[in-house]
Design a protein around this motif. Structure first.
Motif, PDB file in Angstrom:
ATOM      1  N   CYS A 171      28.573  27.986  53.242  1.00 23.25           N
ATOM      2  CA  CYS A 171      28.231  29.380  52.946  1.00 23.25           C
ATOM      3  C   CYS A 171      29.319  30.094  52.147  1.00 23.25           C
ATOM      4  CB  CYS A 171      27.947  30.138  54.247  1.00 23.25           C
ATOM      5  SG  CYS A 171      27.088  31.689  54.000  1.00 23.25           S
ATOM      6  N   GLN A 172      30.537  29.561  52.143  1.00 22.89           N
ATOM      7  CA  GLN A 172      31.579  30.156  51.291  1.00 22.89           C
ATOM      8  C   GLN A 172      31.103  30.177  49.831  1.00 22.89           C
ATOM      9  OE1 GLN A 172      35.127  27.717  51.287  1.00 22.89           O
ATOM     10  NE2 GLN A 172      33.975  25.810  51.049  1.00 22.89           N
ATOM     11  N   GLY A 173      30.263  29.226  49.472  1.00 20.91           N
ATOM     12  CA  GLY A 173      29.763  29.164  48.095  1.00 20.91           C
ATOM     13  C   GLY A 173      28.604  30.105  47.844  1.00 20.91           C
ATOM     14  N   GLU A 174      28.076  30.716  48.869  1.00 21.43           N
ATOM     15  CA  GLU A 174      26.923  31.613  48.675  1.00 21.43           C
ATOM     16  C   GLU A 174      27.325  33.045  49.015  1.00 21.43           C
ATOM     17  OE1 GLU A 174      23.159  30.083  49.696  1.00 21.43           O
ATOM     18  OE2 GLU A 174      23.639  28.111  48.933  1.00 21.43           O
ATOM     19  N   VAL A 175      27.434  33.375  50.300  1.00 20.06           N
ATOM     20  CA  VAL A 175      27.849  34.740  50.641  1.00 20.06           C
ATOM     21  C   VAL A 175      29.293  34.984  50.172  1.00 20.06           C
ATOM     22  CG1 VAL A 175      28.240  36.373  52.514  1.00 20.06           C
ATOM     23  CG2 VAL A 175      26.223  34.921  52.553  1.00 20.06           C
ATOM     24  N   GLY A 176      30.146  33.960  50.268  1.00 20.80           N
ATOM     25  CA  GLY A 176      31.523  34.126  49.800  1.00 20.80           C
ATOM     26  C   GLY A 176      31.576  34.446  48.323  1.00 20.80           C
ATOM     27  N   VAL A 177      30.822  33.735  47.533  1.00 23.08           N
ATOM     28  CA  VAL A 177      30.816  33.989  46.081  1.00 23.08           C
ATOM     29  C   VAL A 177      30.224  35.365  45.787  1.00 23.08           C
ATOM     30  CG1 VAL A 177      29.844  33.255  43.870  1.00 23.08           C
ATOM     31  CG2 VAL A 177      30.797  31.560  45.430  1.00 23.08           C
ATOM     32  N   ALA A 178      29.146  35.705  46.476  1.00 21.80           N
ATOM     33  CA  ALA A 178      28.538  37.026  46.248  1.00 21.80           C
ATOM     34  C   ALA A 178      29.541  38.130  46.562  1.00 21.80           C
ATOM     35  CB  ALA A 178      27.284  37.182  47.108  1.00 21.80           C
ATOM     36  N   SER A 179      30.314  37.948  47.623  1.00 25.78           N
ATOM     37  CA  SER A 179      31.296  38.960  47.995  1.00 25.78           C
ATOM     38  C   SER A 179      32.387  39.065  46.935  1.00 25.78           C
ATOM     39  CB  SER A 179      31.903  38.586  49.364  1.00 25.78           C
ATOM     40  OG  SER A 179      32.781  39.585  49.803  1.00 25.78           O
ATOM     41  N   SER A 180      32.829  37.936  46.438  1.00 30.20           N
ATOM     42  CA  SER A 180      33.866  37.933  45.408  1.00 30.20           C
ATOM     43  C   SER A 180      33.353  38.591  44.123  1.00 30.20           C
ATOM     44  CB  SER A 180      34.287  36.484  45.137  1.00 30.20           C
ATOM     45  OG  SER A 180      35.328  36.431  44.208  1.00 30.20           O
ATOM     46  N   MET A 181      32.117  38.276  43.767  1.00 31.05           N
ATOM     47  CA  MET A 181      31.504  38.892  42.576  1.00 31.05           C
ATOM     48  C   MET A 181      31.452  40.413  42.740  1.00 31.05           C
ATOM     49  SD  MET A 181      28.300  36.206  42.182  1.00 31.05           S
ATOM     50  CE  MET A 181      27.407  37.010  40.851  1.00 31.05           C
ATOM     51  N   ALA A 182      30.998  40.840  43.921  1.00 35.46           N
ATOM     52  CA  ALA A 182      30.839  42.284  44.158  1.00 35.46           C
ATOM     53  C   ALA A 182      32.179  42.993  44.176  1.00 35.46           C
ATOM     54  CB  ALA A 182      30.092  42.505  45.470  1.00 35.46           C
ATOM     55  N   ALA A 183      33.197  42.355  44.753  1.00 37.44           N
ATOM     56  CA  ALA A 183      34.524  42.979  44.831  1.00 37.44           C
ATOM     57  C   ALA A 183      35.083  43.220  43.436  1.00 37.44           C
ATOM     58  CB  ALA A 183      35.458  42.083  45.641  1.00 37.44           C
ATOM     59  N   ALA A 184      34.996  42.189  42.597  1.00 35.17           N
ATOM     60  CA  ALA A 184      35.514  42.325  41.232  1.00 35.17           C
ATOM     61  C   ALA A 184      34.738  43.390  40.465  1.00 35.17           C
ATOM     62  CB  ALA A 184      35.409  40.986  40.512  1.00 35.17           C
ATOM     63  N   ALA A 185      33.425  43.388  40.641  1.00 33.24           N
ATOM     64  CA  ALA A 185      32.589  44.341  39.912  1.00 33.24           C
ATOM     65  C   ALA A 185      32.896  45.768  40.333  1.00 33.24           C
ATOM     66  CB  ALA A 185      31.114  44.021  40.163  1.00 33.24           C
ATOM     67  N   LEU A 186      33.085  45.963  41.629  1.00 35.94           N
ATOM     68  CA  LEU A 186      33.391  47.315  42.109  1.00 35.94           C
ATOM     69  C   LEU A 186      34.731  47.789  41.551  1.00 35.94           C
ATOM     70  CD1 LEU A 186      32.526  49.683  43.889  1.00 35.94           C
ATOM     71  CD2 LEU A 186      33.583  48.516  45.846  1.00 35.94           C
ATOM     72  N   ALA A 187      35.714  46.889  41.576  1.00 40.52           N
ATOM     73  CA  ALA A 187      37.018  47.263  41.014  1.00 40.52           C
ATOM     74  C   ALA A 187      36.890  47.579  39.526  1.00 40.52           C
ATOM     75  CB  ALA A 187      38.020  46.132  41.230  1.00 40.52           C
TER      76      ALA A 187
ATOM     77  N   GLN B  88      17.982  33.448  58.349  1.00 41.45           N
ATOM     78  CA  GLN B  88      17.955  34.685  59.140  1.00 41.45           C
ATOM     79  C   GLN B  88      19.223  34.860  59.975  1.00 41.45           C
ATOM     80  OE1 GLN B  88      14.175  35.036  61.264  1.00 41.45           O
ATOM     81  NE2 GLN B  88      13.030  34.422  59.462  1.00 41.45           N
ATOM     82  N   VAL B  89      19.525  33.889  60.832  1.00 40.92           N
ATOM     83  CA  VAL B  89      20.704  33.960  61.696  1.00 40.92           C
ATOM     84  C   VAL B  89      21.623  32.788  61.361  1.00 40.92           C
ATOM     85  CG1 VAL B  89      21.537  33.936  64.079  1.00 40.92           C
ATOM     86  CG2 VAL B  89      19.293  34.914  63.558  1.00 40.92           C
ATOM     87  N   PRO B  90      22.849  33.010  60.918  1.00 37.72           N
ATOM     88  CA  PRO B  90      23.576  34.269  60.819  1.00 37.72           C
ATOM     89  C   PRO B  90      23.437  34.955  59.464  1.00 37.72           C
ATOM     90  CG  PRO B  90      25.039  32.469  60.319  1.00 37.72           C
ATOM     91  CD  PRO B  90      23.704  31.849  60.579  1.00 37.72           C
ATOM     92  N   CYS B  91      22.539  34.464  58.630  1.00 38.50           N
ATOM     93  CA  CYS B  91      22.550  34.828  57.206  1.00 38.50           C
ATOM     94  C   CYS B  91      22.421  36.327  56.945  1.00 38.50           C
ATOM     95  CB  CYS B  91      21.442  34.064  56.496  1.00 38.50           C
ATOM     96  SG  CYS B  91      21.273  32.369  57.050  1.00 38.50           S
ATOM     97  N   ILE B  92      21.495  36.983  57.658  1.00 33.07           N
ATOM     98  CA  ILE B  92      21.237  38.395  57.350  1.00 33.07           C
ATOM     99  C   ILE B  92      22.484  39.240  57.638  1.00 33.07           C
ATOM    100  CG2 ILE B  92      19.848  40.400  57.994  1.00 33.07           C
ATOM    101  CD1 ILE B  92      17.491  38.434  58.460  1.00 33.07           C
ATOM    102  N   GLU B  93      23.063  39.076  58.816  1.00 33.06           N
ATOM    103  CA  GLU B  93      24.279  39.851  59.132  1.00 33.06           C
ATOM    104  C   GLU B  93      25.462  39.394  58.283  1.00 33.06           C
ATOM    105  OE1 GLU B  93      25.137  39.714  63.277  1.00 33.06           O
ATOM    106  OE2 GLU B  93      23.433  41.002  63.813  1.00 33.06           O
ATOM    107  N   ARG B  94      25.452  38.132  57.935  1.00 36.13           N
ATOM    108  CA  ARG B  94      26.574  37.633  57.123  1.00 36.13           C
ATOM    109  C   ARG B  94      26.638  38.358  55.781  1.00 36.13           C
ATOM    110  NH1 ARG B  94      27.450  31.383  57.458  1.00 36.13           N
ATOM    111  NH2 ARG B  94      28.197  32.022  59.499  1.00 36.13           N
ATOM    112  N   ASN B  95      25.500  38.767  55.269  1.00 31.55           N
ATOM    113  CA  ASN B  95      25.498  39.549  54.030  1.00 31.55           C
ATOM    114  C   ASN B  95      26.165  40.908  54.222  1.00 31.55           C
ATOM    115  OD1 ASN B  95      23.556  38.623  51.458  1.00 31.55           O
ATOM    116  ND2 ASN B  95      23.304  37.427  53.325  1.00 31.55           N
ATOM    117  N   VAL B  96      25.997  41.487  55.401  1.00 28.42           N
ATOM    118  CA  VAL B  96      26.692  42.749  55.689  1.00 28.42           C
ATOM    119  C   VAL B  96      28.191  42.523  55.594  1.00 28.42           C
ATOM    120  CG1 VAL B  96      27.142  44.501  57.436  1.00 28.42           C
ATOM    121  CG2 VAL B  96      24.830  43.545  57.195  1.00 28.42           C
ATOM    122  N   MET B  97      28.646  41.436  56.226  1.00 28.76           N
ATOM    123  CA  MET B  97      30.088  41.156  56.201  1.00 28.76           C
ATOM    124  C   MET B  97      30.560  40.900  54.772  1.00 28.76           C
ATOM    125  SD  MET B  97      30.780  41.649  59.199  1.00 28.76           S
ATOM    126  CE  MET B  97      29.544  42.168  60.355  1.00 28.76           C
ATOM    127  N   GLY B  98      29.717  40.240  53.983  1.00 25.83           N
ATOM    128  CA  GLY B  98      30.082  39.996  52.583  1.00 25.83           C
ATOM    129  C   GLY B  98      30.230  41.299  51.820  1.00 25.83           C
TER     130      GLY B  98
END
Ligand code: SF4
Length: 581
Positions: free
Chosen positions: A453-469, A503-513
């Motif tokens: 999942c580091q390659g999915e939610v982790g990547v999405a989080s990294s993409m979003a962090a850079a974009a927000l900055a 669904q579990v843990p995926c949905i909440e994991r997106n919140v954390m991402g």
């Protein structure tokens, strides 16, 4: 994957082509080596065979500079690899047939599903996706209102309308789930066959759905040119053309070095590359359309109640979270502390991420960003930017976007115009996020089957962090740092969804991402990189973290990589199958 037999020797054939009749000049090439059809679409009619020498002999790493529309594809849930990819592959096969001379002779089609697609096909809607694809539909435009009813109709009539043109036989034997077999190259294999009235195979083709909505033929592995793009806009993009991008890059250092020497931001660099494939107006319109779908998935998720598909009997939570937040807002007393109000920010971000991922889990329309399982992170963070970071009212004309259609008067200085800021913010956010996604896709992986999942939610989080900055005006160093911080704290994250459902843990994991992305961005923006002035110089680069993620994924036991054989998938006592997103 215990007990699974690897099939060898299955060769895609196209009988009529084998007798010398080309399928379509821009779509097929007859290989002199093996008589295989290599199905490759390029936008100039060239095949990958024309460029094969370069592709197969080069030891240079390929450019990561693909189109941003390959990172963001409009699709349907719940899985980019098990729903979006198979539908696109089926549509491709139908399109090949439709463009062939022998289309009129086809009376029956069949699709074998292998490996993971067979094991979790029912739970992930793979058969329905294949049926719709064979009828000529694509994930971004298929009618989700009539989707299930049409699948039921095909099953009952045992006929489908091939490529939307002619009815052909499609009985119960036409979509076998070959659960004990996998094709040689990848667990997510499909084989399509077209038959004439004598039962002779007119054409067959093998595809693999390799994550993020991408699919590839046998021959396409190792040839980036042959990777079928996920997005519809991207379908006109040949990866063979990426080297003509003015700013090609193979790693993060090259991106940030080029930005610095050309005095460009990351979104500006990305836009210059996009212009190779389409006009600026088309890029902007396309990206605003992507955001429109993201925002619609948030709104649908917030207002749709009921139980999610699958066997976990999970009630949708987003509507309740919305109600709680509205109650809080309505009852907020002026004397409440700023901290209390800012707590609502976290509630809102969580609510938006959950709304999107519940839509995804239920087979709704979402944007693959960069995968379906991680589809909630980027919309939640972009919504946060629009709702919490940008001013709520235009500083010049007091335009309220919630009430007014647009600014009351055109502003000479558009930086004060909220509508323009919102529009530009969306475009720049998605461009910057896309570049980071490309770096991970090219330098590591966005597939849970490969790296967890580091390659999915982790990547999405990294993409979003850079974009927000980036949209908050961060320097190049801050943008890179935001992407690096977000991924650093996802390293090693396994994929272990319960009961194989996203669904579990995926949905909440997106919140954390999403929350990690915002925090990573804020940490990066707070750093001036000057140790003698209160800042610090990070010792971990984005390239370090990309290669660490890939290495960690390779070292991870397979039970933690989209197999549901480890982690929560085992400790939570429900029937186990194999997931994918
Ligand atoms: S745990 Fe697996 S299935 Fe769930 S979001 Fe992560 S990668 Fe996707």
């Amino acid at each position: 994957m215990a007990g699974v037999r690897t099939l060898r020797g299955l060769v895609p054939i196209c009988a009529r082509v084998g007798r010398g009749r080309a399928l379509h000049p821009a779509r097929a090439v007859f290989s002199s080596q093996a008589g295989l059809v290599i199905d490759v679409a390029t936008n100039d009619g060239k095949t990958n065979a024309d460029e094969d020498n370069t592709a197969s002999t080069s030891t240079e790493p390929l450019s990561c500079a693909i189109s941003v529309f390959e990172m963001f594809a409009i699709g349907i849930g719940p899985s980019s690899s098990h729903t979006v990819g198979p539908m696109r592959a089926a549509e491709r096969f139908a399109s090949i047939l439709s463009n062939s001379d022998y289309f009129g002779a086809v009376t029956k089609v069949k699709c074998n599903l292998y490996g993971s697609l067979a094991l979790t096909g029912i739970g992930h809607g793979t058969p329905g996706a294949v049926m719709h694809g064979l009828e000529g539909h694509l994930p971004d435009s298929v009618d989700i209102e009539t989707y299930d009813a049409r699948v039921a109709e095909i099953k009952s009539t045992k006929k489908l309308v091939l490529a939307g043109r002619k009815a052909v036989e499609f009985d119960d034997d036409c979509l076998p789930l070959l659960k004990d077999q996998v094709l040689p190259a990848h667990s997510n294999g499909m084989e399509f066959f077209a038959y004439d009235s004598d039962g002779e195979v007119l054409c067959s083709q093998r595809y693999y759905s390799i994550g993020g909505g991408f699919f590839v033929t046998d021959e396409g592995f190792g040839h980036d040119d042959a990777l079928f793009a996920a997005g519809d806009l991207a379908s006109t993009t040949s990866r063979s053309h990426t080297d003509s991008a003015p700013f090609p890059f193979r790693n993060a250092k090259e991106v940030f070095d080029m930005c610095e020497s050309a005095n460009m931001t990351v979104p500006e660099l990305a836009m210059q590359n996009e212009l190779v494939w389409r006009s600026q107006a088309d890029v902007e319109t396309g990206l605003l359309g992507i955001w429109d779908v993201m925002d619609s998935s948030i709104q649908r998720g917030l207002h749709t109640t009921g139980v999610l598909k699958g066997g976990l009997n999970r009630q949708r939570r987003a509507p309740g979270l919305r109600q709680n937040l509205e109650d809080k807002k309505n009852s907020a007393a002026p004397e409440l502390s700023i901290a209390w109000h800012s707590g609502m920010l976290y509630d809102a971000v969580a609510m938006w991420a959950i709304a999107v991922n519940e839509e995804n889990a239920d087979g709704g329309r979402v944007v693959t960003a960069p995968t379906n399982g991680a589809a909630g992170v980027i919309p939640a963070v972009l919504k946060y930017y629009l709702e919490f970071v940008l001013p709520t009212r235009c500083r010049r004309c007091d335009f309220d976007p919630a009430i007014d259609i647009g600014c009351r008067s055109p502003h000479v200085d558009r930086k004060y115009c909220l509508a323009a800021q919102q529009r530009q913010g969306v475009i720049d956010f998605l461009l910057a996020a896309g570049v980071v996604g490309m770096l991970f896709k090219g330098g590591a992986s966005i597939s849970a089957a490969e790296v967890g999942c580091q390659g999915e939610v982790g990547v999405a989080s990294s993409m979003a962090a850079a974009a927000l900055a980036a949209v908050e005006g961060g320097t190049l160093a801050q943008v890179e740092s935001a992407a690096e911080i977000a991924m650093e704290h996802f390293l090693g994250m396994t994929c272990d969804p319960v009961d194989g459902l996203v669904q579990v843990p995926c949905i909440e994991r997106n919140v954390m991402g999403a929350v990690k992305a915002i925090t990573a961005s804020r940490l990066a923006l707070a750093n001036n990189f000057k140790p003698d002035d209160g800042g610090y110089v990070p010792i971990v680069t984005l390239d370090n973290v990309i290669s660490s993620m890939y290495q960690t994924g390779k070292d991870m036991q397979s039970k933690y990589k989209e197999t549901s054989l480890g982690g929560l998938a085992i400790t939570v006592q429900v029937p186990v199958s194999i997931p994918a997103c």
